[in-house]
Design a protein around this motif. Structure first.
Motif, PDB file in Angstrom:
ATOM      1  N   THR A   1       0.836  -1.205   0.000  1.00 21.74           N
ATOM      2  CA  THR A   1       0.000   0.000   0.000  1.00 21.74           C
ATOM      3  C   THR A   1       0.866   1.249   0.000  1.00 21.74           C
ATOM      4  O   THR A   1       0.635   2.185  -0.777  1.00 21.74           O
ATOM      5  N   ALA A   2       1.870   1.273   0.864  1.00 19.38           N
ATOM      6  CA  ALA A   2       2.741   2.453   0.969  1.00 19.38           C
ATOM      7  C   ALA A   2       3.494   2.703  -0.330  1.00 19.38           C
ATOM      8  O   ALA A   2       3.592   3.854  -0.771  1.00 19.38           O
TER       9      ALA A   2
ATOM     10  N   MET B   1       4.106   5.126   5.264  1.00 22.78           N
ATOM     11  CA  MET B   1       4.090   4.031   6.231  1.00 22.78           C
ATOM     12  C   MET B   1       3.658   4.518   7.613  1.00 22.78           C
ATOM     13  O   MET B   1       2.886   3.847   8.304  1.00 22.78           O
ATOM     14  N   VAL B   2       4.122   5.688   8.020  1.00 22.55           N
ATOM     15  CA  VAL B   2       3.716   6.248   9.304  1.00 22.55           C
ATOM     16  C   VAL B   2       2.219   6.569   9.269  1.00 22.55           C
ATOM     17  O   VAL B   2       1.493   6.270  10.229  1.00 22.55           O
ATOM     18  N   THR B   3       1.762   7.133   8.179  1.00 28.09           N
ATOM     19  CA  THR B   3       0.339   7.457   8.031  1.00 28.09           C
ATOM     20  C   THR B   3      -0.496   6.190   8.105  1.00 28.09           C
ATOM     21  O   THR B   3      -1.528   6.148   8.779  1.00 28.09           O
TER      22      THR B   3
ATOM     23  N   VAL C   1      14.876   0.554  -1.202  1.00 25.59           N
ATOM     24  CA  VAL C   1      13.881   1.460  -1.778  1.00 25.59           C
ATOM     25  C   VAL C   1      14.634   2.511  -2.594  1.00 25.59           C
ATOM     26  O   VAL C   1      15.646   3.037  -2.128  1.00 25.59           O
ATOM     27  N   PRO C   2      14.174   2.832  -3.798  1.00 25.55           N
ATOM     28  CA  PRO C   2      14.836   3.881  -4.573  1.00 25.55           C
ATOM     29  C   PRO C   2      14.914   5.187  -3.762  1.00 25.55           C
ATOM     30  O   PRO C   2      13.952   5.571  -3.097  1.00 25.55           O
ATOM     31  N   ASP C   3      16.067   5.839  -3.828  1.00 23.37           N
ATOM     32  CA  ASP C   3      16.287   7.075  -3.062  1.00 23.37           C
ATOM     33  C   ASP C   3      15.188   8.100  -3.290  1.00 23.37           C
ATOM     34  O   ASP C   3      14.756   8.763  -2.348  1.00 23.37           O
TER      35      ASP C   3
ATOM     36  N   ASP D   1      11.843   9.077   1.328  1.00 27.52           N
ATOM     37  CA  ASP D   1      11.209   9.979   2.285  1.00 27.52           C
ATOM     38  C   ASP D   1       9.692   9.893   2.220  1.00 27.52           C
ATOM     39  O   ASP D   1       9.014   9.807   3.246  1.00 27.52           O
ATOM     40  N   ARG D   2       9.161   9.922   1.016  1.00 25.58           N
ATOM     41  CA  ARG D   2       7.709   9.853   0.844  1.00 25.58           C
ATOM     42  C   ARG D   2       7.168   8.518   1.348  1.00 25.58           C
ATOM     43  O   ARG D   2       6.094   8.445   1.954  1.00 25.58           O
TER      44      ARG D   2
END
Length: 102
Positions: free
Chosen positions: A23-24, A96-98, A84-86, A90-91
């Motif tokens: 999902t993330a 994931m936190v959301t 994960v691609p650089d 960040d996004r």
């Protein structure tokens, strides 16, 4: 003995752990479920089950995501953020936190 093994070996590839990562990564790339499902040869209802953790992501589909979008299998199945691609890292963390806050 089984409980000891369960405690020592994290089960990062269980469906309930893989689903939120799928999902993330989908939301990080601003894709709809339909777009991701179609691109990796799944029907939309199957992708929904995977994202909810009710069904596992088979390796063939995981490899398709890795090949097409650059997210490595170590992220998809183990949660390794170095895979994960650089440009998405960040996004992805925000997504994931959301997700975890829901």
């Amino acid at each position: 003995m089984k409980n000891l093994v369960d405690k020592l070996i994290p089960h990062e590839s269980r469906p309930e752990r893989v689903g939120p990562r799928v999902t993330a990564l989908r939301e990080t790339m601003a894709m709809s479920k339909a777009q991701l499902a179609d691109s990796i040869g799944l029907d939309r209802s199957t992708l929904t089950k995977i994202e909810k953790g009710a069904m596992g992501l088979d390796i063939q589909r995981g490899e398709a995501i890795a090949h097409m979008y650059g997210f490595g299998l170590d992220f998809i199945y183990r949660g390794d953020l170095s895979d994960v691609p650089d440009k998405y890292r960040d996004r992805l963390l925000i997504e994931m936190v959301t997700y975890n806050a829901r």
